[in-house]
Design a protein around this motif. Structure first.
Motif, PDB file in Angstrom:
ATOM      1  N   ASN A 138       0.806  -1.228   0.000  1.00 59.74           N
ATOM      2  CA  ASN A 138       0.000   0.000   0.000  1.00 59.74           C
ATOM      3  C   ASN A 138       0.837   1.275   0.000  1.00 59.74           C
ATOM      4  O   ASN A 138       0.335   2.359   0.325  1.00 59.74           O
ATOM      5  CB  ASN A 138      -0.980   0.044   1.174  1.00 59.74           C
ATOM      6  CG  ASN A 138      -2.324  -0.539   0.802  1.00 59.74           C
ATOM      7  OD1 ASN A 138      -2.655  -0.680  -0.388  1.00 59.74           O
ATOM      8  ND2 ASN A 138      -3.114  -0.888   1.805  1.00 59.74           N
ATOM      9  N   ARG A 140       1.970   4.205  -1.616  1.00 57.89           N
ATOM     10  CA  ARG A 140       1.528   4.950  -2.792  1.00 57.89           C
ATOM     11  C   ARG A 140       2.169   6.342  -2.805  1.00 57.89           C
ATOM     12  O   ARG A 140       2.397   6.935  -1.759  1.00 57.89           O
ATOM     13  CB  ARG A 140       0.000   5.074  -2.802  1.00 57.89           C
ATOM     14  CG  ARG A 140      -0.690   3.727  -2.882  1.00 57.89           C
ATOM     15  CD  ARG A 140      -2.199   3.837  -2.749  1.00 57.89           C
ATOM     16  NE  ARG A 140      -2.828   2.522  -2.846  1.00 57.89           N
ATOM     17  CZ  ARG A 140      -3.218   1.957  -3.994  1.00 57.89           C
ATOM     18  NH1 ARG A 140      -3.069   2.616  -5.142  1.00 57.89           N
ATOM     19  NH2 ARG A 140      -3.778   0.764  -3.995  1.00 57.89           N
ATOM     20  N   LEU A 146       0.525   2.903  -6.661  1.00 53.50           N
ATOM     21  CA  LEU A 146       1.204   1.914  -5.831  1.00 53.50           C
ATOM     22  C   LEU A 146       2.627   1.725  -6.366  1.00 53.50           C
ATOM     23  O   LEU A 146       2.821   1.233  -7.476  1.00 53.50           O
ATOM     24  CB  LEU A 146       0.452   0.585  -5.855  1.00 53.50           C
ATOM     25  CG  LEU A 146       1.059  -0.527  -4.983  1.00 53.50           C
ATOM     26  CD1 LEU A 146       1.031  -0.140  -3.506  1.00 53.50           C
ATOM     27  CD2 LEU A 146       0.325  -1.850  -5.213  1.00 53.50           C
ATOM     28  N   ASN A 171       5.257  -4.971  -4.505  1.00 50.11           N
ATOM     29  CA  ASN A 171       4.252  -3.939  -4.772  1.00 50.11           C
ATOM     30  C   ASN A 171       4.768  -2.869  -5.730  1.00 50.11           C
ATOM     31  O   ASN A 171       4.661  -1.670  -5.482  1.00 50.11           O
ATOM     32  CB  ASN A 171       3.778  -3.309  -3.452  1.00 50.11           C
ATOM     33  CG  ASN A 171       3.198  -4.330  -2.507  1.00 50.11           C
ATOM     34  OD1 ASN A 171       2.094  -4.841  -2.721  1.00 50.11           O
ATOM     35  ND2 ASN A 171       3.958  -4.681  -1.466  1.00 50.11           N
TER      36      ASN A 171
END
Length: 754
Positions: A138, A140, A146, A171
């Motif tokens: 998560n 970002r 992301l 990610n």
């Protein structure tokens, strides 16, 4: 002060790890939090307790530092913030699951910048079967994209990330392996900083009081100081799991120095501030206490952080000397702060998490800017020292210093340390290319030479050595860091020498008539009880040795070998002034001086005297011709000699070997009177006398007079009272006397016959 990165120099911060349970990470994470702070902002004021809806703040400083290895095992869930591991990192949960690093499901919300390094490992990274390493979940950017987090690996990955990335979730971040030292170059000095700052905090004077009783420890502050300092034993912490704070001013940091060596175990289950419990994640003061508090385990060999509560505060564990096969820090509770140790960290609890609450004092406070990866170069430092000086140092001694670089981008500083053995050279790498650097070597009594201590780092060697100012070639030792492929590389040679002073030995001879002589002896010097030098000396009267060098601080003494006595006298015991000296730096220009004085004592000039016996016997009584008595002599008021004597009228008594100048006297034992006479009073001449010289002998005459008794002379001694009787009258009287006697005899005979 040493800094372990490129941002700045600051005060060492103790690591805070608080253990606790009840907050579980969610993996994979869902939508980002509702409230998102602008990237690059540290949290203002208080941070809420752990949650999944906290605002997001930026912190690119280290949240967890392991000077050796890091392992996530059992049911450990997450490590929020930047994690730096100098050794290997292994993520093998049992029976498997996700382990979050950097950004987590439930935490403080204080996390590294999106897309930046969140895990840096100097060695290898391995992820066990069934486990997923989730980095930057998560995370970002400002555009709500992301971008995840990056992983820098000095060695390899298992399984190999490039061929099998199934156990790695970045990610949209990147994993780079085979970086070598560059993987953790930005934190190359952190191990030293942890050790140094732990010692600095341990040296602080306490500002508050600590009371432990009935499972409770009360930390009572003074209500005023901006930094509250307490000292407590690890045993007291282990025995009293309830932690109560009172009297801590708003905005103050709290340092708790925990003493005690060996393995420490701490399982707190209750924290309160001013009587209100604060370790529940919903407490409004959870973040306040977690951020302000630092637990400094000064000398513990290892630490196990356990218990069911959320442990509040950063934890600093400089040591890395646990028992065999045990980590330096084992965490089975949930912690809230920073975790720093020079050893290995193992997280192996049940759902336990580390939440990143930056300490409020530098250098381990929040740093919002990303740490820029360094392009590094190196410098070579060579050490020269004389064989004579090197022989005096403890075995294995290293010389110590720092390289301080001014970063060109933002004016920050990069500081790293170096150690080099006498006669060897050391390559100091990890220096930021293009930075202007200065090499320093520590100066002062005992501060330059250090001896290595396995696992923990160098410690000071004996502090009794005083060194001259280092001499650098080229000088000054300044340079701009070249790239590793630059043909111009720098080598600086630093020469050290111990500071020496000096002393001399002067020979003084006293005493009239002292002959020429050569005197010999020895000298020796010690420093802190250790012999560091000795030698011999040879001098004649009035001579002085050349200056004899000795280390500053040494204690030196002089001794003399007893000289042979010459003809005509003897040498007294030498007087050495002063008995010892302590070498000073100033004595190099004006040597300290020993004066060794010998006094010649000439043999005494001897004379003598004779005792002559004289007897006056006018009546011809006759006597036993043997007389005796005593004699004595004094010199300067004290008895020098004495004895008995015997003599006859024909054989005097000789007394010899008497010091010239002595005063002598003679006495006689009263002789026994003969049968028909009496001795008169003795006459001794001279009664007292001085032995003037060796050639002239004094004659002492002891005279006795003998007088005949009156009966022995038939009364003839009586004085006459009449006229002189003619001879013929005397003859007639005699005849008559004889005739009368005959008549008497005849009469007697007749009577006997009748």
């Amino acid at each position: 002060m040493l800094h372990t990165g490129v941002r700045r120099i600051g005060t060492v911060v103790a690591i805070g790890a608080l253990a606790g349970a009840g907050v579980v990470a969610v993996a994979p994470l869902a939508d980002p939090p509702a409230a998102v702070a602008a990237v690059g902002e540290c949290p203002p004021g208080t941070i809420p307790g752990p949650g999944n809806t906290n605002p997001i703040w930026t912190d690119n400083n280290v949240a967890i530092y392991a000077g050796q290895d890091f392992r996530a095992e059992a049911g450990a869930a997450e490590a929020e913030g930047l994690v730096v591991v100098q050794g290997d990192a292994d993520f093998t949960k049992s029976p498997g699951g996700t382990f979050n690093v950097g950004w987590v499901g439930v935490g403080s919300g204080v996390v590294p910048s999106p897309g930046e390094t969140m895990l840096a490992v100097g060695g290898d990274v391995s992820v066990g079967a069934g486990t997923v390493l989730d980095v930057g979940a998560n995370a970002r950017n400002a555009a709500n994209e992301l971008v995840g987090g990056n992983v820098d690996v000095g060695g390899i990955t298992t399984p190999d990330y490039e061929t099998d990335g199934s156990r790695y979730r970045l990610n949209n971040g990147t994993l780079t392996q085979d970086l070598g030292a560059d993987a953790t170059a930005n934190w190359s000095t952190w191990g030293t900083e942890i050790t140094t700052m732990s010692a600095e905090y341990a040296a602080l004077a306490a500002t508050g009081t600590v009371t432990a009783a009935f499972t409770v420890i009360d930390f009572v502050g003074d209500g005023a100081a901006a930094q509250q300092v307490f000292t407590v034993t690890s045993a007291a912490l282990a025995a009293n799991p309830e932690i109560h704070f009172t009297g801590i001013p708003d905005g103050a940091s709290v340092v708790i120095n925990v003493t005690g060596s060996g393995a420490a175990s701490w399982a707190p289950y209750y924290f309160s501030d001013n009587g209100v419990r604060v370790d529940a994640p919903t407490s409004a003061d959870f973040g306040t206490v977690a951020q302000r508090t630092l637990w400094n385990f000064v000398s513990a060999a290892s630490l196990h952080v356990a218990g069911p509560s959320q442990v509040l505060g950063s934890i600093l564990l400089p040591a890395a000397d646990p028992a065999d096969d045990q980590p330096a820090m084992r965490v089975t509770a949930s912690t809230n702060g920073r975790l720093y140790t020079n050893g290995t960290i193992v997280m192996d609890g049940v759902g336990n998490e580390h939440h990143n609450y930056p300490w409020i004092d530098p250098p381990f406070d929040c740093i919002p800017e990303p740490i820029v990866p360094l392009v590094t170069g190196s410098v070579t430092i060579a050490k020269e020292i004389s064989a004579e000086d090197a022989a005096l140092l403890p075995e294995g001694v290293l010389f110590y210093g720092t390289v301080v670089c001014q970063l060109p981008e933002d004016g920050g500083k990069f500081v790293t340390e170096w150690y080099v053995a006498p006669g060897e050279s050391e390559v100091v790498d990890g220096l930021p290319v293009g930075a202007s650097c200065v090499i320093h070597e520590s100066i002062g009594v005992g501060s330059r030479a250090v001896a290595p201590l396995v696992l923990v780092g160098p410690v000071l060697a004996p502090t009794y050595f005083l060194w001259q100012t280092p001499v650098w070639d080229p000088s000054p030792p300044q340079f701009v860091v070249p790239a590793s492929d630059d043909p111009v590389q720098f080598t600086f040679t630093v020469t050290n020498a111990l500071v020496r002073g000096a002393f001399t030995i002067e020979k003084s001879v006293e005493g009239e008539g002292a002959p020429d002589a050569t005197f010999t002896g020895t000298w020796s010097c010690t420093l802190a009880g250790e012999a560091i030098g000795d030698g011999e000396w040879l001098l004649q009267a009035g001579q002085t040795t050349e200056p004899i060098e000795a280390l500053v601080g040494a204690t030196c003494t002089v001794a003399e070998i007893a000289p042979s006595d010459p003809d005509g006298g003897s040498w007294s015991a030498p007087v050495i002034d002063p008995p010892s000296v302590t070498i000073t730096a100033a004595s190099a220009q004006e040597p300290l001086t020993f004066v060794v004085t010998n006094t010649f004592v000439p043999d005494p000039v001897l004379g003598g005297f004779d005792i002559v016996k004289v007897v006056d016997d006018p009546d011809g009584v006759g006597f036993d011709d043997s007389f005796g008595g005593t004699w004595s002599c004094t010199a300067e008021g004290s008895e020098a000699a004495g004895g008995s004597w015997t003599a006859t009228t024909t054989e005097p008594f000789a007394v010899d070997d008497i010091a010239v100048g002595a005063t002598c006297s003679v006495t006689e034992d009263a002789p026994a009177d003969p049968e028909d006479g009496t001795w008169g009073d003795v006459e001794i001449a001279p009664a007292s006398f001085v032995v003037e010289d060796a050639e002239t002998r004094v004659i002492v005459t002891v005279t006795n007079t003998l007088t005949a008794d009156a009966l022995a002379t038939g009364g003839g001694a009586l004085p006459a009272t009449g006229t002189t009787v003619p001879w013929w009258a005397i003859a007639v009287g005699g005849a008559l006397l004889i005739g009368g006697a005959a008549v008497v005899l005849i009469t007697v005979v007749r009577r006997r016959r009748s």
